[in-house]
Motif scaffolding. Sequence first.
Motif, mmCIF file in Angstrom:
data_model
loop_
_atom_site.group_PDB
_atom_site.id
_atom_site.type_symbol
_atom_site.label_atom_id
_atom_site.label_comp_id
_atom_site.label_asym_id
_atom_site.label_seq_id
_atom_site.Cartn_x
_atom_site.Cartn_y
_atom_site.Cartn_z
ATOM 1 N N VAL A 98 0.851 -1.185 0.000
ATOM 2 C CA VAL A 98 0.000 0.000 0.000
ATOM 3 C C VAL A 98 0.886 1.232 0.000
ATOM 4 C CG1 VAL A 98 -1.777 1.289 1.245
ATOM 5 C CG2 VAL A 98 -1.809 -1.227 1.251
ATOM 6 N N LYS A 99 0.683 2.114 -0.989
ATOM 7 C CA LYS A 99 1.414 3.376 -1.044
ATOM 8 C C LYS A 99 0.452 4.497 -0.666
ATOM 9 C CE LYS A 99 4.838 2.059 -4.531
ATOM 10 N NZ LYS A 99 5.436 2.410 -5.856
ATOM 11 N N LEU A 100 0.883 5.313 0.277
ATOM 12 C CA LEU A 100 0.044 6.429 0.706
ATOM 13 C C LEU A 100 0.924 7.558 1.188
ATOM 14 C CD1 LEU A 100 0.130 6.399 4.055
ATOM 15 C CD2 LEU A 100 -1.456 4.512 3.750
ATOM 16 N N LYS A 156 -2.605 6.211 -2.538
ATOM 17 C CA LYS A 156 -2.175 6.256 -3.941
ATOM 18 C C LYS A 156 -2.464 4.941 -4.661
ATOM 19 C CE LYS A 156 1.698 8.292 -5.019
ATOM 20 N NZ LYS A 156 1.245 9.458 -5.806
ATOM 21 N N THR A 157 -1.849 3.867 -4.236
ATOM 22 C CA THR A 157 -2.030 2.585 -4.921
ATOM 23 C C THR A 157 -2.036 1.443 -3.926
ATOM 24 O OG1 THR A 157 0.354 2.257 -5.263
ATOM 25 C CG2 THR A 157 -0.863 3.401 -7.017
ATOM 26 N N VAL A 158 -2.656 0.350 -4.333
ATOM 27 C CA VAL A 158 -2.558 -0.924 -3.637
ATOM 28 C C VAL A 158 -2.216 -1.974 -4.687
ATOM 29 C CG1 VAL A 158 -3.782 -2.700 -2.329
ATOM 30 C CG2 VAL A 158 -4.196 -0.275 -1.836
ATOM 31 N N GLY A 205 -3.944 -17.758 -9.623
ATOM 32 C CA GLY A 205 -4.518 -17.820 -10.957
ATOM 33 C C GLY A 205 -4.519 -16.514 -11.714
ATOM 34 N N HIS A 206 -4.017 -15.439 -11.092
ATOM 35 C CA HIS A 206 -4.111 -14.136 -11.751
ATOM 36 C C HIS A 206 -2.829 -13.319 -11.655
ATOM 37 C CE1 HIS A 206 -8.419 -14.723 -12.237
ATOM 38 N NE2 HIS A 206 -8.456 -15.130 -10.977
ATOM 39 N N GLY A 207 -1.919 -13.679 -10.798
ATOM 40 C CA GLY A 207 -0.682 -12.920 -10.673
ATOM 41 C C GLY A 207 -0.904 -11.606 -9.952
ATOM 42 N N THR A 208 -0.366 -10.529 -10.517
ATOM 43 C CA THR A 208 -0.439 -9.215 -9.880
ATOM 44 C C THR A 208 -1.778 -8.538 -10.179
ATOM 45 O OG1 THR A 208 1.959 -8.939 -10.076
ATOM 46 C CG2 THR A 208 0.653 -6.953 -9.714
ATOM 47 N N VAL A 209 -2.373 -7.970 -9.146
ATOM 48 C CA VAL A 209 -3.606 -7.197 -9.290
ATOM 49 C C VAL A 209 -3.338 -5.800 -8.742
ATOM 50 C CG1 VAL A 209 -6.019 -6.959 -8.595
ATOM 51 C CG2 VAL A 209 -5.087 -9.226 -9.112
ATOM 52 N N ARG A 210 -3.679 -4.764 -9.533
ATOM 53 C CA ARG A 210 -3.360 -3.386 -9.158
ATOM 54 C C ARG A 210 -4.627 -2.566 -8.933
ATOM 55 N NH1 ARG A 210 2.060 -2.898 -10.374
ATOM 56 N NH2 ARG A 210 2.842 -4.323 -11.985
ATOM 57 N N PHE A 211 -4.525 -1.670 -7.978
ATOM 58 C CA PHE A 211 -5.585 -0.705 -7.693
ATOM 59 C C PHE A 211 -4.960 0.693 -7.748
ATOM 60 C CE2 PHE A 211 -6.547 -4.621 -5.533
ATOM 61 C CZ PHE A 211 -7.929 -4.782 -5.603
ATOM 62 N N ALA A 212 -5.398 1.520 -8.676
ATOM 63 C CA ALA A 212 -4.971 2.920 -8.722
ATOM 64 C C ALA A 212 -6.030 3.732 -7.982
ATOM 65 C CB ALA A 212 -4.833 3.379 -10.166
#
Length: 897
Positions: A55-57, A156-158, A165-172
């Motif tokens: 988590v970036k904040l 900012k991001t998670v 089954g999906h690898g990396t998942v990003r939240f902007a």
Amino acid sequence: MGFGPRSEMLHRVTEMFCVKLKRKAIEKEDHGTGTGTGTGSNGNGGGSKKIRGTVKLMKKNVLDMNDMKASLLDRIHELFGRGVSLQLVSAVHSDPSNGCRGKLGKVAYLEKWIRKITSLTAGEAEFGVTFDWDESMGIPGAFIIRNHHHSQFYLKTVTLEDVPGHGTVRFACNSWVYPSHRYKYDRVFFTNQTYLPCQTPAPLRKYREEELVNLRGSGSGELKEWDRVYDYAYYNDLGSPDKGPDHARQVLGGSEDYPYPRRGRTGRKPTKTDPKCESRLPLLSLNIYVPRDERFSHIKFSDFLAYALKSLGQVILPEITSIGNKTFNEFDSFEDVLRLYEGGFPLPSGPRFSKLKDRIPWELFKELVRNDGERFLKFPMPDVIREDKSAWRTDEEFGREMLAGVNPVIISRLQGFPPKSKLDPAQYGNQHSSIRKEHIEMNMNGTTVDEAIRSNRMFILDHHDALMPYLRLINSTATKMYATRTLLLLQDDETLKPLAIELSLPHSQGDHHGAVSKVFTPAENGVEGSVWQLAKAYVAVNDSGYHQLISHWLNTHAVIEPFIIATSRQLSVIHPIYKLLHPHFRDTMNINALARQILINAGGVLEMTVFPGKYAMQMSAVLYKNWVFPEQALPADLIKRGMAIPDSGCPHGLRLLIKDYPYAVDGLEIWSAIETWVNDYCSHYYPHDDLVRGDSELQSWWTEVRNEGHGDKKDEPWWPAMQTRADLIQSCTIIIWVASALHAAVNFGQYPYAGYLPNRPTISRRFMPEAGTLEYEELEKNPDVAFLKTITAQLQTLLGVSLIEILSRHSTDEIYLGQRDDSPDWTSDEEPKQAFQRFTHRLINIENRIMDMNQDKSWKNRVGPVKVPYTLLYPNASDYSKVGGLTGKGIPNSVSI
């Protein structure tokens, strides 16, 4: 700089006690049943897996340098198990017991908040988080975050690693998260996957719909900083009627006489005198409500405050005016004007000034005095006088700035002679031009008026019809000005030669008697030359005021705000059009709110420095009647003004009738690049028109833009129907063009050209001198003094130049066209990412072409006698240095200043 000794000691003493307490609190909530929005277990019997997240904040104490208690209290909250929790939401499985919303995973907490000591200048911080996630729940499509701390933070991001089954998942995320007790709902963030409403996974649909409902608010009550509400209001907050009639201003919007785009609602109480008007904040308060995510970044706000100090001259203006120097409000020579840039203006002296210094806040005084401590208001050297101190006065530069100056969007081709007025003759009588062929043909290089019109070589800068209806009111004040028409001839070298200037006044016996006009023609020597210089100054006054009120404020700032509000109210953050447009809305609501507070309000800087004075905003509302959305497209605008004609054999399908028209040449390149990018993007998500017609959010958005945001224009037939992909591409291209390139073209040249106010005066204080008068005698004997006594006074110059210096500066955290501040997380779809890369590369090629043309001396209008290259539409796509300042180039993504 880190925390002080006391905070460090507290940290060390409490750490051993808090870890066990914290662990117990986490275990208690992790093994519970959620917190009211769904169960903590999935019920599918799948295997559990640990998913690590980052988590970036930015903590509040990083952003508010003087708020040390934010960090301390947040750490105390952590001691008692009141941390920051996250809960993943399944995009695959719904929970029937929770309204078929996506099933929730177990609660997880940000880790090591107490142990991580964040420097006050560190910027963003990273925290780990570990989720227990049942593989049978599938991929997470969103998460719920609850902030149990004392203070807010900027999320900012998670990023989730190794999701089964999906690898990396990003939240902007890019949003402020306030303490949970400030909300009546859960804060939900979605992955960077993009969905049309009909394509949204069923478990996420209610979250998507509810988020939009929350953003619309209830429509009532005063809004607070933590409210995330986007709503509409009229411009009813410009005046202060409780202070008396002189402080009252017309409500703009909601009426046939004074239509206007809507602004963001604040919900402040009405005034006592007029319940239709909203009360105002104290003059120096900048804490005007806009949704928190729309406010300036800490860096931007710091930059703004640093330079806004000078514009607060309106606060000390009465004090300075009272100082006893009888010539203090006049420039005695052009050398006096130049001293503003070369050495600063000398400070008055004496006991009255000493008393004034004691009454001015020290920080403001230091900014006014600048670094040398001896000079008042020393300004940067404007580009227009950097190389040559007098070239601005030439006729060639006068014409060139209509094509490559700060307001290159007004000039049009003359298609009939003499020029005709469109004002209603029943109300205004005969307003047609009094310019005749005999006035100008002797100066037309051997051609006739008829030949020049047939060969598309006659042009006009026409401010007559826009200003004449208000001229009687304006001239009832200290301002004395004319409505102007300027005729120009296009020469073989593509430069414009001024032929005549017409100065018009309302008839003394009433408007219905028509205009009283005089025609002036070019002259170089003697009093005739001085008269001609004054005639050009009156034209510049017209153009400066029209530029600031209409070309700049109304046609970029004001008209864009309704699109911003409607986008946040009707388009989900995971909607493709939201993702396309959102970068082009950055900071606009905030700068517009600040403008209402200190610039365009009653008695504000604009009224003090631009000729319409207290009638400024009222006049802009009348001229908004002429605003047509499709005509904001650059090709349509050029065709309407007769500056181009359709030609399929030419680049962009247009043939420019002035080939060396820098604004149009560069603008068409930028327009085409934007249009191609928007076409590629929209074609990916809308392969056929049925998807446009069937997109419920898109249709609601467009309906609200027309019926609410631009509600006074809702019955106009020219709105695109939004039934086809072509409608969508056209509309989005116009919005992006207006917010980025058009605003850059009419804003960032202000200081380079108008920072030297004799070149772009904003007020005229005397009419043209008549032969036989003392003023005419002064014009004969001392033309420079007469010129300076006619245009903007000294104090207004100081304030006006301070304002445009602020408006012309790029922030150090500016995001330019072809850049995104959320890259590469803004979408998970590869084709749009690749299309955006192509867009960026095309802008870089345009930059190179612009610089090459500016070096080519055959293009005379690109540099001109003042030797100022045209760079206002230089995108800056390849320049990531973030230097900011008075660069005179660069297209920000948005109307950000």
